[in-house]
Design a protein around this motif. Structure first.
Motif, PDB file in Angstrom:
ATOM      1  N   ASP A  60       0.831  -1.210   0.000  1.00  0.00           N
ATOM      2  CA  ASP A  60       0.000   0.000   0.000  1.00  0.00           C
ATOM      3  C   ASP A  60       0.865   1.259   0.000  1.00  0.00           C
ATOM      4  O   ASP A  60       0.543   2.240  -0.664  1.00  0.00           O
ATOM      5  CB  ASP A  60      -0.935   0.026   1.206  1.00  0.00           C
ATOM      6  N   GLU A  61       1.938   1.247   0.762  1.00  0.00           N
ATOM      7  CA  GLU A  61       2.823   2.403   0.822  1.00  0.00           C
ATOM      8  C   GLU A  61       3.594   2.588  -0.482  1.00  0.00           C
ATOM      9  O   GLU A  61       3.767   3.702  -0.962  1.00  0.00           O
ATOM     10  CB  GLU A  61       3.804   2.266   1.989  1.00  0.00           C
ATOM     11  N   THR A  94       2.773   1.866  -3.517  1.00  0.00           N
ATOM     12  CA  THR A  94       1.982   2.332  -4.658  1.00  0.00           C
ATOM     13  C   THR A  94       1.949   3.846  -4.783  1.00  0.00           C
ATOM     14  O   THR A  94       1.695   4.370  -5.868  1.00  0.00           O
ATOM     15  CB  THR A  94       0.535   1.792  -4.601  1.00  0.00           C
ATOM     16  N   SER A  95       2.215   4.566  -3.696  1.00  0.00           N
ATOM     17  CA  SER A  95       2.196   6.030  -3.768  1.00  0.00           C
ATOM     18  C   SER A  95       3.600   6.643  -3.795  1.00  0.00           C
ATOM     19  O   SER A  95       3.737   7.857  -3.723  1.00  0.00           O
ATOM     20  CB  SER A  95       1.406   6.595  -2.588  1.00  0.00           C
TER      21      SER A  95
END
Length: 132
Positions: free
Chosen positions: A106-107, A109-110
């Motif tokens: 999740d981290e 991906t940004s």
């Protein structure tokens, strides 16, 4: 272009048992890349890749070759050896400090990733995150 033999860089795609990827900040930028080090004469590249993981306080498994590339950057020739290893979350204090950090999917991906990190992520994806 430097006519001498290429400089060898060792990179590591390291995944911990929580499926987090080890990334390091590219110096002077906001870009994240795979942890890496120059290979010195007489060094074992697999051992160097494991040391990159060990320096974070994690316990690395046996490193395996993930990829080999040749690159010309700013007129210099580099041979890039990329290894892959898993890491156990048996965190131990390390005498050496590392600027590399463990990141979840999740981290990641940004984040702004360097091309080598993006490429490694794509090829490692099926083994690391098979259900995503």
């Amino acid at each position: 272009m430097n006519a001498a033999r290429p400089r060898v860089r060792v990179h590591v795609v390291a995944i911990d048992d929580d499926h987090r990827l080890l990334l390091d900040r590219h110096p002077g930028t906001l870009t994240w890349t795979l942890p890496w080090s120059y290979l010195r004469i007489g060094e074992d590249p697999g051992r160097v890749s494991r040391a990159l993981v060990h320096d974070t306080g994690a316990t690395p498994s046996m490193a395996r070759v993930h990829g080999v590339e040749s690159a010309i950057e700013h007129g210099d020739h580099f041979l890039d050896l990329t290894y892959r290893c898993n890491a156990e979350r048996v965190w131990k204090a390390s005498r050496l400090s590392s600027s590399a950090l463990w990141w979840s999917l999740d981290e990641i991906t940004s984040m702004e990733l360097a091309s080598r990190a993006r490429s490694a992520l794509v090829t490692a994806w099926p083994q690391v995150w098979p259900h995503v």
